[in-house]
Design an enzyme around this catalytic site. Structure first.
Site, short mmCIF file in Angstrom:
data_model
loop_
_atom_site.label_atom_id
_atom_site.label_comp_id
_atom_site.label_asym_id
_atom_site.label_seq_id
_atom_site.Cartn_x
_atom_site.Cartn_y
_atom_site.Cartn_z
N SER A 248 0.72 -1.19 0.09
CA SER A 248 -0.08 0.08 -0.06
C SER A 248 0.79 1.29 -0.01
O SER A 248 1.93 1.34 0.36
CB SER A 248 -0.89 0.12 1.26
OG SER A 248 -1.64 1.22 1.41
N TYR B 98 -1.33 -0.89 10.48
CA TYR B 98 -1.47 -1.23 8.98
C TYR B 98 -0.31 -0.59 8.24
O TYR B 98 0.22 -1.42 7.46
CB TYR B 98 -2.93 -0.84 8.38
CG TYR B 98 -2.90 -0.97 6.96
CD1 TYR B 98 -3.31 -2.16 6.48
CD2 TYR B 98 -2.74 -0.18 6.12
CE1 TYR B 98 -3.62 -2.38 5.18
CE2 TYR B 98 -2.87 -0.48 4.86
CZ TYR B 98 -3.39 -1.60 4.40
OH TYR B 98 -3.38 -1.64 2.95
#
Length: 261
Positions: A150, A163
């Site tokens: 990401s 995350y």
């Protein structure tokens, strides 16, 4: 290697980006292992869509990539082909917590997110290494591992601190494993920004999900929403011989979001 000889595993392939990657590989007549953890009905629908798209063979396997035995089970399901050419490590989880809410993340939250997003990727690569080596030897070119990370792993701006940290660790691990596994296995990573999938509507409700879409379009320089199919095109490029001279790359695909962060 003929396209109908491609043997691939896609983790977290029940829906979203994983399903889009599996469908695109199916169009290339690949043999595909579709892995899911809990979403059996969605995974079965993806499997059927892959068959209809032209996959040479589809194998559906339940397994949690944070568990080493499950990773070995997933890989063992591909052993019938005697090789692997592609491993897409797409399985991932998160927990939405504001960055300034330090009490919103427990040690257990960190451990669970890392166990899937980072450690699970490592376990899958380790389990698949021998079959990927065989695939490289049979085809005469490196097998391909594509990790799904990401832009949060680069910018630190994601759904939670845990995350973002897990994806940053994944990006670093990509470099380490690209060095270690060359020349027979290439390892690259895709770093998407916002992906417009049904996941956000399920999490936030349709009204908030629509507001998020509008916010993203207003912010990103290209004024485009990225679909799962859009990102899958890059994943499958990195999985294909067309990217045969690439390894150790973390490729952003975010409609230019990184330009304003």
């Amino acid at each position: 290697m003929e396209e109908d000889k491609i043997c691939a595993i896609v983790t977290g392939a029940a829906s979203g980006l994983g399903a889009a990657c599996a469908r695109l590989l199916a169009k290339k007549r690949a043999r595909i292992v579709i892995n899911y953890s809990t979403s059996q009905k969605e995974a079965e629908a993806t499997s059927e869509a892959c068959r209809e798209a032209g996959a040479a063979e589809v194998v559906l396997v339940q397994g949690d990539v944070s568990r080493d035995n499950d990773c070995r089970k997933i890989v063992a399901s591909a052993s019938r082909w005697g090789r692997l050419d592609v491993l897409v490590n797409n399985a991932g989880i998160t927990k939405y917590v504001s960055r300034d809410d330090l009490d919103g993340l427990s040690a257990e939250d960190f451990q669970r997110i890392y166990s899937v997003n980072t450690i699970g990727t490592y376990l899958m690569i380790r389990a698949a290494r021998s079959l990927l080596d065989i695939g490289a030897n049979l085809s005469g070119r490196p097998a391909s591992v594509v990790n799904v990370s990401s832009v949060a792993g680069i910018s630190g701006d994601g759904s939670s601190v845990a995350y973002s940290a897990s994806k940053g660790a994944l990006n670093s691990m990509t470099l380490s494993l690209a060095r270690t596994l060359a020349p027979s296995i290439r390892v690259n990573t895709v770093c998407p920004g916002y992906i417009d999938t049904t996941w956000f509507a399920k999490l936030l409700g349709e009204a908030k999900a629509q507001h998020l879409r509008e916010t993203v379009v207003a912010r990103v320089p290209l004024k485009l929403l990225s679909s799962a199919d859009d990102i899958a095109e890059l994943v499958c490029f990195l999985a294909s011989p067309a990217s045969g001279h690439m390894t150790g790359e973390c490729v952003r695909i975010d409609s230019g979001l990184h330009l304003i962060l």
